[in-house]
Design a protein around this motif. Structure first.
Motif, mmCIF file in Angstrom:
data_model
loop_
_atom_site.group_PDB
_atom_site.id
_atom_site.type_symbol
_atom_site.label_atom_id
_atom_site.label_comp_id
_atom_site.label_asym_id
_atom_site.label_seq_id
_atom_site.Cartn_x
_atom_site.Cartn_y
_atom_site.Cartn_z
ATOM 1 N N LYS A 47 10.650 5.003 2.861
ATOM 2 C CA LYS A 47 10.167 4.817 1.631
ATOM 3 C C LYS A 47 11.342 5.369 0.508
ATOM 4 C CE LYS A 47 6.841 5.357 -1.276
ATOM 5 N NZ LYS A 47 5.721 5.163 -2.554
ATOM 6 N N ILE A 48 12.165 5.006 -0.424
ATOM 7 C CA ILE A 48 13.277 5.349 -0.466
ATOM 8 C C ILE A 48 12.499 6.412 -2.054
ATOM 9 C CG2 ILE A 48 15.289 4.920 -2.022
ATOM 10 C CD1 ILE A 48 14.733 4.445 0.252
ATOM 11 N N THR A 49 13.152 7.159 -1.799
ATOM 12 C CA THR A 49 12.752 8.496 -2.443
ATOM 13 C C THR A 49 13.658 9.544 -3.986
ATOM 14 O OG1 THR A 49 13.324 10.608 -0.866
ATOM 15 C CG2 THR A 49 10.534 9.603 -0.543
ATOM 16 N N LYS A 50 14.919 9.252 -3.340
ATOM 17 C CA LYS A 50 15.804 9.745 -4.255
ATOM 18 C C LYS A 50 16.908 8.488 -4.124
ATOM 19 C CE LYS A 50 18.108 13.957 -3.830
ATOM 20 N NZ LYS A 50 18.593 15.414 -3.241
ATOM 21 N N ALA A 51 18.201 8.633 -5.414
ATOM 22 C CA ALA A 51 19.202 7.891 -5.355
ATOM 23 C C ALA A 51 20.890 8.666 -5.503
ATOM 24 C CB ALA A 51 19.110 6.614 -6.042
ATOM 25 N N ARG A 52 21.262 9.316 -4.958
ATOM 26 C CA ARG A 52 22.557 9.662 -5.419
ATOM 27 C C ARG A 52 23.413 8.787 -5.150
ATOM 28 N NH1 ARG A 52 24.061 13.173 -0.774
ATOM 29 N NH2 ARG A 52 23.218 11.804 0.462
ATOM 30 N N ASN A 53 24.033 8.711 -6.877
ATOM 31 C CA ASN A 53 25.135 7.773 -6.675
ATOM 32 C C ASN A 53 25.184 6.208 -5.890
ATOM 33 O OD1 ASN A 53 26.050 9.208 -8.046
ATOM 34 N ND2 ASN A 53 27.780 10.234 -6.487
ATOM 35 N N TRP A 54 25.578 5.843 -4.565
ATOM 36 C CA TRP A 54 25.471 4.878 -4.373
ATOM 37 C C TRP A 54 25.019 5.155 -2.830
ATOM 38 C CZ3 TRP A 54 30.280 6.975 -5.599
ATOM 39 C CH2 TRP A 54 30.422 7.389 -4.037
ATOM 40 N N ILE A 55 24.365 6.444 -2.729
ATOM 41 C CA ILE A 55 23.384 6.483 -1.342
ATOM 42 C C ILE A 55 22.232 6.618 -1.475
ATOM 43 C CG2 ILE A 55 23.270 8.019 0.878
ATOM 44 C CD1 ILE A 55 26.227 8.287 0.415
ATOM 45 N N LEU A 56 21.017 6.100 -1.009
ATOM 46 C CA LEU A 56 20.343 6.680 -0.772
ATOM 47 C C LEU A 56 19.556 7.796 -0.367
ATOM 48 C CD1 LEU A 56 18.443 2.581 -1.646
ATOM 49 C CD2 LEU A 56 19.035 4.163 -3.144
ATOM 50 N N ASN A 57 18.181 8.178 -0.295
ATOM 51 C CA ASN A 57 17.695 9.069 0.524
ATOM 52 C C ASN A 57 16.469 9.041 0.791
ATOM 53 O OD1 ASN A 57 19.044 11.225 -0.754
ATOM 54 N ND2 ASN A 57 19.158 11.429 1.209
ATOM 55 N N GLY A 58 15.689 9.085 1.880
ATOM 56 C CA GLY A 58 13.833 8.242 1.712
ATOM 57 C C GLY A 58 13.359 9.457 3.197
ATOM 58 N N GLU A 59 12.444 8.112 3.504
ATOM 59 C CA GLU A 59 11.516 9.504 4.601
ATOM 60 C C GLU A 59 11.071 7.934 5.720
ATOM 61 O OE1 GLU A 59 8.390 11.053 2.091
ATOM 62 O OE2 GLU A 59 9.371 12.954 1.766
ATOM 63 N N GLN A 60 10.909 8.239 6.677
ATOM 64 C CA GLN A 60 10.443 7.249 7.337
ATOM 65 C C GLN A 60 8.713 6.701 7.341
ATOM 66 O OE1 GLN A 60 11.320 8.131 11.655
ATOM 67 N NE2 GLN A 60 10.196 6.145 12.355
ATOM 68 N N ILE A 61 8.122 5.973 7.545
ATOM 69 C CA ILE A 61 6.894 5.185 6.928
ATOM 70 C C ILE A 61 6.731 5.094 8.872
ATOM 71 C CG2 ILE A 61 5.543 3.569 6.513
ATOM 72 C CD1 ILE A 61 7.064 2.575 4.391
ATOM 73 N N LYS A 62 5.996 5.798 8.869
ATOM 74 C CA LYS A 62 5.733 6.422 10.629
ATOM 75 C C LYS A 62 4.198 4.985 11.147
ATOM 76 C CE LYS A 62 8.052 9.942 12.367
ATOM 77 N NZ LYS A 62 8.322 11.218 12.348
ATOM 78 N N GLU A 63 3.962 3.861 11.673
ATOM 79 C CA GLU A 63 2.686 3.587 11.902
ATOM 80 C C GLU A 63 2.002 3.677 12.576
ATOM 81 O OE1 GLU A 63 5.342 -0.286 13.081
ATOM 82 O OE2 GLU A 63 6.214 0.732 11.515
#
Ligand code: SAH
Ligand code: SF4
Ligand code: F3S
Length: 472
Positions: free
Chosen positions: A456-472
């Motif tokens: 799940k994408i939580t933040k954008a830093r210029n051309w890099i994305l930050n996110g959190e893993q979605i665990k099943e």
């Protein structure tokens, strides 16, 4: 018509030469494993060639080292596309002189695109006497014979020339990556863009047979490859010279029908041959990533004409429009040349306006570099280097804003990401890429490397994305 051939020469097959090399090196090293240092410059085609050279060396009993000082065999696989690339090679080859002085038994070799240029080979011959072996881009299949003879007799060898029409199969491969890999589908280029040295150093376009490509793709998928990139200078003209003539879309469809969890990519597409059929194939496929690298080089029709690119800005924008309609989440990337001979600031502004209109995810931007022997090298080039650098900076700034905007739009979405490696910046953070080739960082365990994860994408830093893993 090109033919597909197994590697064989003068009654001794190349794999027999590899056995002979292994025997020779066992005696020389008194049973110790011989080491090779391979350094690759340039594009993915060169990376793929080096993987074949490593495959042959591995079969001849070599292991690999990252330290040239420890090596018995040193090879630079070179690139000629821009002057800067060539200067780096000359500088680094010069530095090998000391290694040869310290270890006279080391064999120093050069191969790749630079070596196919007459003036370069002459300079190596005359000014770098410690280089013992030079071979060109179309002589890979001869490498075992060349290496064996050189090790045995120590005679300097230069083998160049790229007029061979055959495609050689059966060369062993040692891929650098375990889950991401390149698969060349064709060699050479027939396009002769006026600035480009590639057709002169790689020779005419030759395609591998579809059944060979499909079976290599199947092997890769079965051995765990998750991201396969088909390679060619112009993949859209795949099949030329083969009977019956396959086309690129049919090849993609055949690979796409192989079961498994993997992404299929390809590069490079030439806009003059990029068809709606290709876009439809991507849209309907199961595995082809939603990423199209479609270099436009310049937004000005006058410059495109001088570049001999054989499409117009309008044709380029048409195909982009169709692609965006058919594949709404398509990620587009491109190559651009700034400062082509005769380019004016007005021409350059047309490149900027095209970038703003298309909104590319990322760009590979180059300042024009004069290549001896190409038509553009003879064209008057009056704009100063300082001026070209200013234009270049202007372009980077515009693209930075576009990339940041595109990434920001992805915040909140869930992306399938292929986890590639640990982040070099932060402990416990992993780095991967989306199908559109955008970098995503998230916290996770090293065991996830090599697998697909939903992030799940939580933040954008210029051309890099930050996110959190979605665990099943
Ligand atoms: N076959 C591919 C790319 C080959 S070279 C294609 O047609 O797109 C990779 C990129 O290097 C080119 O797309 C071009 O943007 C750049 N390039 C090639 N020759 C160059 C030169 N003489 N000066 C600056 N950039 C160059
Ligand atoms: Fe060079 Fe043009 Fe061929 Fe690409 S298509 S390799 S830019 S000549
Ligand atoms: Fe360079 Fe040769 Fe590739 S010139 S860009 S390594 S085809």
């Amino acid at each position: 018509m090109s033919q597909s051939k197994r590697i064989e020469k003068e009654g001794i097959t190349q794999s027999e030469y590899l056995n002979l090399i292994a025997e020779l090196m066992t005696i020389r090293k008194r049973g110790e494993v011989p080491l090779a240092y391979i350094r690759t410059y340039g594009c993915q085609q060169n990376v793929a060639d080096s993987e074949r050279i490593k495959g042959m060396l591995f079969e001849a009993g070599f292991s690999f080292t990252d330290t040239p000082d420890d090596a018995d065999f040193i090879l630079f696989n070179t690139c000629a596309v821009r002057e800067h690339a060539e200067d780096r090679v000359f500088g680094n080859v010069g530095a090998l002189k000391n290694i040869k002085r310290k270890h006279p038994s080391v064999l120093i070799a050069l191969c790749g695109c630079m070596m196919e240029q007459e003036h370069v080979a002459k300079r190596i011959h005359d000014s770098f006497p410690f280089v013992g072996l030079v071979f060109g881009t179309n002589c890979l299949h001869e490498f075992p014979r060349l290496l064996y003879n050189n090790l045995l007799y120590g005679k300097r060898t230069f083998l160049r020339g790229n007029t061979d029409e055959n495609v050689y199969e059966g060369i062993p491969i040692k891929r650098d990556g375990l889950f991401k890999g390149f698969l060349p589908i064709m060699y050479g280029c027939d396009n002769f863009c006026s600035y480009c040295i590639v057709p002169y150093v790689r020779g005419r376009e030759k395609s591998r047979k579809p059944e060979v490509v499909v079976s290599e793709a199947r092997e890769m998928i079965e051995s765990g490859y998750k991201d396969i990139c088909l390679l060619g200078q112009n993949v859209n003209s795949y099949g030329k010279g083969l009977e019956p003539r396959p086309n690129f879309s049919s090849l993609l469809k055949e690979i796409d029908s192989i079961d498994g969890d993997y992404w299929l990519r390809f590069m490079t597409s030439h806009p003059k041959d990029c068809t709606k059929e290709l876009i439809d194939t991507i849209a309907q496929s199961k595995h082809i990533s939603h990423h199209l690298h479609l270099p436009f080089q310049s937004g000005s029709n006058r410059i495109l004409n001088l570049m001999n690119r054989r499409y117009t800005r309008e044709k380029y924008l048409d195909i982009i429009k169709y692609a965006k309609e058919r594949i709404p989440d398509l990620s587009l990337t491109s190559d651009i040349i700034v400062g082509f001979p005769g380019e004016t600031y007005e021409d350059f502004q047309e490149t900027l306006s095209l970038i703003k209109e298309v909104e590319f995810t990322s760009l590979f931007t180059f300042i024009y570099s004069r290549r001896k022997g190409t038509p553009a090298a003879e064209m008057p080039d009056v704009v100063s280097d300082e001026e070209k650098s200013k234009w270049f900076q202007e372009l980077l700034k515009v693209q930075e804003e576009i990339a940041a905007k595109r990434c920001a739009q992805m915040v909140g979405s869930v992306q399938k990401v292929l986890v590639e490696e640990k982040s070099s910046n932060k402990e416990g953070v992993l780095c991967g890429r989306t199908s559109g080739n955008i970098i995503v960082e998230f916290e996770g365990d090293d065991s996830l490397i090599g697998s697909f994860e939903n992030i799940k994408i939580t933040k954008a830093r210029n051309w890099i994305l930050n996110g959190e893993q979605i665990k099943e």
